[in-house]
Design a protein around this motif. Sequence first.
Motif, PDB file in Angstrom:
ATOM      1  N   GLU A 100      47.647  43.349  35.659  1.00 24.42           N
ATOM      2  CA  GLU A 100      48.171  44.576  35.094  1.00 24.42           C
ATOM      3  C   GLU A 100      48.122  44.497  33.576  1.00 24.42           C
ATOM      4  OE1 GLU A 100      52.527  46.642  34.693  1.00 24.42           O
ATOM      5  OE2 GLU A 100      51.964  45.867  36.668  1.00 24.42           O
ATOM      6  N   ALA A 101      47.571  45.517  32.948  1.00 27.30           N
ATOM      7  CA  ALA A 101      47.455  45.548  31.493  1.00 27.30           C
ATOM      8  C   ALA A 101      48.049  46.846  30.962  1.00 27.30           C
ATOM      9  CB  ALA A 101      45.984  45.437  31.068  1.00 27.30           C
ATOM     10  N   ARG A 102      48.628  46.767  29.771  1.00 26.21           N
ATOM     11  CA  ARG A 102      49.203  47.959  29.135  1.00 26.21           C
ATOM     12  C   ARG A 102      48.094  48.856  28.587  1.00 26.21           C
ATOM     13  NH1 ARG A 102      52.676  43.808  27.596  1.00 26.21           N
ATOM     14  NH2 ARG A 102      51.465  43.443  25.691  1.00 26.21           N
ATOM     15  N   ALA A 201      48.552  47.631  45.905  1.00 23.56           N
ATOM     16  CA  ALA A 201      47.868  46.442  46.396  1.00 23.56           C
ATOM     17  C   ALA A 201      46.353  46.579  46.263  1.00 23.56           C
ATOM     18  CB  ALA A 201      48.247  46.185  47.857  1.00 23.56           C
ATOM     19  N   VAL A 202      45.817  47.740  46.615  1.00 27.09           N
ATOM     20  CA  VAL A 202      44.380  47.959  46.472  1.00 27.09           C
ATOM     21  C   VAL A 202      44.007  48.009  44.995  1.00 27.09           C
ATOM     22  CG1 VAL A 202      42.501  49.595  46.902  1.00 27.09           C
ATOM     23  CG2 VAL A 202      44.164  49.106  48.703  1.00 27.09           C
ATOM     24  N   GLY A 203      44.894  48.588  44.173  1.00 26.00           N
ATOM     25  CA  GLY A 203      44.637  48.649  42.740  1.00 26.00           C
ATOM     26  C   GLY A 203      44.442  47.281  42.128  1.00 26.00           C
ATOM     27  N   ARG A 204      45.134  46.299  42.629  1.00 27.06           N
ATOM     28  CA  ARG A 204      45.013  44.937  42.091  1.00 27.06           C
ATOM     29  C   ARG A 204      43.665  44.306  42.421  1.00 27.06           C
ATOM     30  NH1 ARG A 204      49.501  43.012  39.838  1.00 27.06           N
ATOM     31  NH2 ARG A 204      51.435  44.170  40.181  1.00 27.06           N
ATOM     32  N   THR A 205      42.920  44.909  43.327  1.00 29.36           N
ATOM     33  CA  THR A 205      41.585  44.403  43.639  1.00 29.36           C
ATOM     34  C   THR A 205      40.501  45.168  42.886  1.00 29.36           C
ATOM     35  OG1 THR A 205      41.180  45.906  45.513  1.00 29.36           O
ATOM     36  CG2 THR A 205      42.426  43.884  45.964  1.00 29.36           C
ATOM     37  N   MET A 210      44.813  53.100  37.600  1.00 31.55           N
ATOM     38  CA  MET A 210      46.031  53.244  36.830  1.00 31.55           C
ATOM     39  C   MET A 210      47.244  53.364  37.740  1.00 31.55           C
ATOM     40  SD  MET A 210      44.754  53.148  33.823  1.00 31.55           S
ATOM     41  CE  MET A 210      46.098  53.675  32.762  1.00 31.55           C
ATOM     42  N   GLN A 211      48.366  52.854  37.271  1.00 29.51           N
ATOM     43  CA  GLN A 211      49.602  52.989  38.026  1.00 29.51           C
ATOM     44  C   GLN A 211      50.105  54.431  37.967  1.00 29.51           C
ATOM     45  OE1 GLN A 211      52.475  50.083  36.766  1.00 29.51           O
ATOM     46  NE2 GLN A 211      51.584  48.497  38.063  1.00 29.51           N
ATOM     47  N   ARG A 212      50.974  54.778  38.917  1.00 29.56           N
ATOM     48  CA  ARG A 212      51.526  56.127  38.988  1.00 29.56           C
ATOM     49  C   ARG A 212      53.037  56.077  38.842  1.00 29.56           C
ATOM     50  NH1 ARG A 212      47.989  58.141  44.256  1.00 29.56           N
ATOM     51  NH2 ARG A 212      46.084  58.630  43.095  1.00 29.56           N
TER      52      ARG A 212
END
Length: 370
Positions: A100-102, A201-205, A210-212
């Motif tokens: 995760e990055a800002r 979880a899928v986002g980490r792959t 982007m997060q929501r």
Amino acid sequence: MLGLPELTAEGQFRACTISRLPTRRSSSLSFRAARLSDLERLVTIHASAFPDPRGSSERRTNFTHNVRGKLSDLIVAQADDEIVAHAFLFRSAGFFGGLEARVGSIASLGVAPEVRGRGIGNALMSELHRLSAARTDALTLLYPFRAAFYAPLGYGPVTSFRRLAISPGSIPREWSKADKKTVIRAMDAKDRAGIEALYEAVGRTKTGRMQRTSALWDRMFLDERRAWFVAVRDQKIVGYTVWSTSQIEEHARTSLVVHEITANDDLSKRLLFGLIGAQRDQASSVFLEVDARDPIDFALLDPDAHVFGTLALEHPFGEVATGPVVRIHDPKTAIEARGFTQDGVAILKIERSAPIEIRVEAGRAHVRPT
């Protein structure tokens, strides 16, 4: 390269408040966070910059109840105590190489008509870049009205994407065949936590998803036009899709717009595609966005069956479009913020900069001059 489907999926911003932002002066301009007392002027500038059908009430809501942040995330430029420009700088986060990055997410840049052409937009963007760099964001991201406007400010495009317009009958029927362990059903209220967890979880792959915010999830789930379906295996959500249907008029052809397909394995994704294909008796066409490199069209049979081509192009079934543009403030910060799949050492030479050494150990990068 940033992965486009994640970057273009709507609402992928994580926001917070820029509190007690100090005023900073640049020549005759000053910058500060917006206030409620600014709303009338903000709405006037916004309407001139974004001449869409929204009324004043909707534009006020965009400022005061934005699902990506708060009014204090809006930075205004003042000249002689008069607001002459505004732009949001949301505090977001995204997944890059599994970490995760800002990210600084910029939106709603508008300049008053009477002061355009004086460099005020560029000055405001410079202030946003300064604020974003000060909080060590890995990059800033925005969806441009014209990419050429932002290129001189250091922005470059990410991976393009394709918006497919296909016949639902082109999706192989066998993709909808039931799997003994996987159940496809309509979503119910208790599924929300599982859907949100799967999205992350899928986002980490992925790289670029982007997060929501909770507010954005609320808006998506409360939209009565959207239909949600989940794939469940061993009492766990392993995939989901959401779509809406539309007609130009009563008894006209029905279109099915797929807003998202997310799954953590190929079987679940195939079953969800099969569900979309099973709507062939109602919908005449299906619209969905895929990464430019997604080979899904090779698995479709007659995807253009719902339309007629032309002599110039016989079998059209989609369009290619650009996604957002990004700007990296500092290569060291950006490189060290993301994850890597392999360890190793590389030398990177950036134009007009000294070479740097990138050493990756245990999936994390360390950068130093060389």
